[in-house]
Design an enzyme around this catalytic site. Sequence first.
Site, PDB file in Angstrom:
ATOM      1  N   ASP A  36       0.818  -1.207   0.000  1.00  0.00           N
ATOM      2  CA  ASP A  36       0.000   0.000   0.000  1.00  0.00           C
ATOM      3  C   ASP A  36       0.859   1.268   0.000  1.00  0.00           C
ATOM      4  OD1 ASP A  36      -2.688  -0.238  -0.386  1.00  0.00           O
ATOM      5  OD2 ASP A  36      -3.261   0.238   1.665  1.00  0.00           O
TER       6      ASP A  36
ATOM      7  N   ASP B  26     -10.181  -6.063  11.749  1.00  0.00           N
ATOM      8  CA  ASP B  26     -10.154  -7.466  12.146  1.00  0.00           C
ATOM      9  C   ASP B  26     -11.344  -7.840  13.030  1.00  0.00           C
ATOM     10  OD1 ASP B  26      -9.198  -5.826  14.167  1.00  0.00           O
ATOM     11  OD2 ASP B  26      -7.186  -6.684  14.171  1.00  0.00           O
TER      12      ASP B  26
END
Length: 778
Positions: free
Chosen positions: A167, A330
């Site tokens: 990224d 998450d």
Amino acid sequence: MRFLVLLLWLFVAAILVFMVTQPVSLDTHFVTSMVIVVIIAILKMFDRKGALRAVVLALGTAVVLRYIYWRTFTTIPPVEELGNFIPGVLLYIAEMYSVVMLFLSLFVVADPLDRTRKVLSKDSPRPTVDVFVPSVNESPQLLATTLSAAKQMDYPADKLTVYLLDDGGTDERTESADPERAAAAQERRRELQQLARDLGVNYLTRSANINAKAGNLNNGLAHSTGEFVVVFDADHAPTRDFLTETLGYFYDDPRMFLVQTPHFFINPDPLEHNLETWNRMPSENEMFYGIIQKGLDKWNGTFFCGSAAVLRRTALEEVGGFSGRSITEDAETSVNLHAQGWNSAFVDRPMIAGLQPETFANFIGQRSRWCQGMMQILLLNSPLFKSGLSIPQRICYMSSMFYWLFPFSRLVFAFAPLFYLFFGLSIFDASGAEFAAYTVTYLLVNILMQNYLWNRVRWPFISELYETIQSVYLIRALGSVIVNPTKPTFKVTTKGETNRTSRISELGGPFYVIFFILTAGVVATIWRLIAQPFAADVTLVVGGWNLFNILLFGAALGVVAERRQLRSSQRVSIDRPAEIIYGDRVIPAKIDDVSIAGARILVPANVLRQIKPGEQIIMRFQPLSPLASNELPLTVRSVVRDEGGVALGSEFSVVDPRQYELVADLVFANSDEWVRFQNRRRKNIGAIRGIVEFLSLAVFQTVRGLSYLFTAAPGSRRGKESAPTSAQQTIAPAAKPEPPRSRYIGADPDAVVSSGAGSTAALHGVPVTRSANSRPDR
């Protein structure tokens, strides 16, 4: 059957409520509570599972409920006395929050699940697996080690595909209007593409940095096809047995979406480093992974912790991939999957080795993200009202999310005594005798219960200390996300930093201010004892409470008084045969310890005058993984005598990225190393010794922290420097040669071991549940 169990529970609860609401004298309550304290102390010596565990929790709960009843109907100041009532209610709310957290915790850990180990046999089917290593700004050296370790997992090569998800080199960044930023992103993309080619892994990036890590992982899902997905953070290098120890759990349950494993760290966090507790005290994350996750697993509430986990692709696709609404993708993904009827499991075996933030400032930055992310889920996707979750799952998630409200209660407890000592306000309407009969016994029961539950994974009062050092800054992060739940953005935690000098953290100022304010409370205590002897009992109680706060913030001074830290990687003790190639000679050797920067090698004494510091040698050893080469170039940094032989302190001189496969094989291949080290630190020192350890640690660290006000060199308070390649550089050769001897992980040759400890007890009359759900992992 479940209906009958529910009826029995309601019946017992009704009896318990009836008993705790009966009017009894102070003497009766005190004697009864002390009898319970003695019974719990005796039962602590026996098995901590089954019926005895239920008895201990029931007895402790009875005392807590009795305290709540007394506290609610007897001690709150009347509303007519507004000056007393407002701070009194704030203190009461803080206490009730802690009581709620205690009961949520007791529900979670009432019967932790120890899963039977399920190792894949040789004839077990091997599904296809995609490994995702997301990255933003980590150095190529760090990524090379993690990618190499992932590629070397014991699994058929044709069924395993490793992806570097970059990224930091997206189109958005490479085409930035800022020329410097664009050039840096372009260079990073070229460098990581070459690294991926050299290591035989796949490089992926995307057009824009949308939804941070969640978006990066979803891009990986869109470009891969494996039946299972494994996620490793850039600094989480796996052991060879990771897949063989986790995939077996999916075979028994077609609705299993997650197998989560512990996050194990090979470097100390700022508290462990600055207080020098790393090698002798259980680490903060061991409470969460050693007990809490097992308790969550009992209720099918284990959630994804961002790394070191295996997930089923079909489950992820059912909910649209990884959730990006919050900055803790998450846990939010797990909420969505549990709500769809998918199951999860926790395997209590450390099979990755990662890095923790080294500086206090980065530690606070990491925890602020966790705090805000969990609050975002609570506010935007609350498990309490989410359809599809079971009642136990709702309780488990609420326990994990409500925990992050602790900054409010922790700061209220810190300043509450000063309302009386400075202003004479009566915010806790009770006599000294009532305090002794109710609060003291309540505190004793809390200390014993928490030591009973967390005995091997958390020492007394260490949870309180972790909460104290976070609360000053997390209260602002908490307020920010409550006001605007969508405002927080994902920020990568910087790791691998070093301190060239001892210094006071740039965030240390408020702790010194609070410490001196609390110290003024001691003066006020003495004045009140002299000027108001008729109120001596109350003054002594409140003054004692303030003294405990001083000890907590004194220990916090030791945390923000940062010791110098020149080493950017920790050493691991191993015992592997090797050979040293020096010129045309082949010298028998033994690898004594390694880090991701170098190794300590034992050779015969007759080479003492032959090999010199600064010379190049080749180390040859038999890898645990099938690798193309077994020779690793080294630069000798020190040559010293050692137990009849010679110890060579060396650093790796990597010239080919593929040589990082050998580094990974040396340092990360064997999970037994992490298990042994973890077990050495998991020791129950008992409640009494734990309290003594904490008191001695607090006194010592108070003195040390105050000394930094006078001994820190000018300018050293901002003497932080990052490793040369990037803020996350941990593998590049160190500027300073490693000291000649270390027989344990994290050894510090400059360390002066102080006495100290930690804990999970209670502050004032308040049960403090833990840093249990603090998620020391992402």
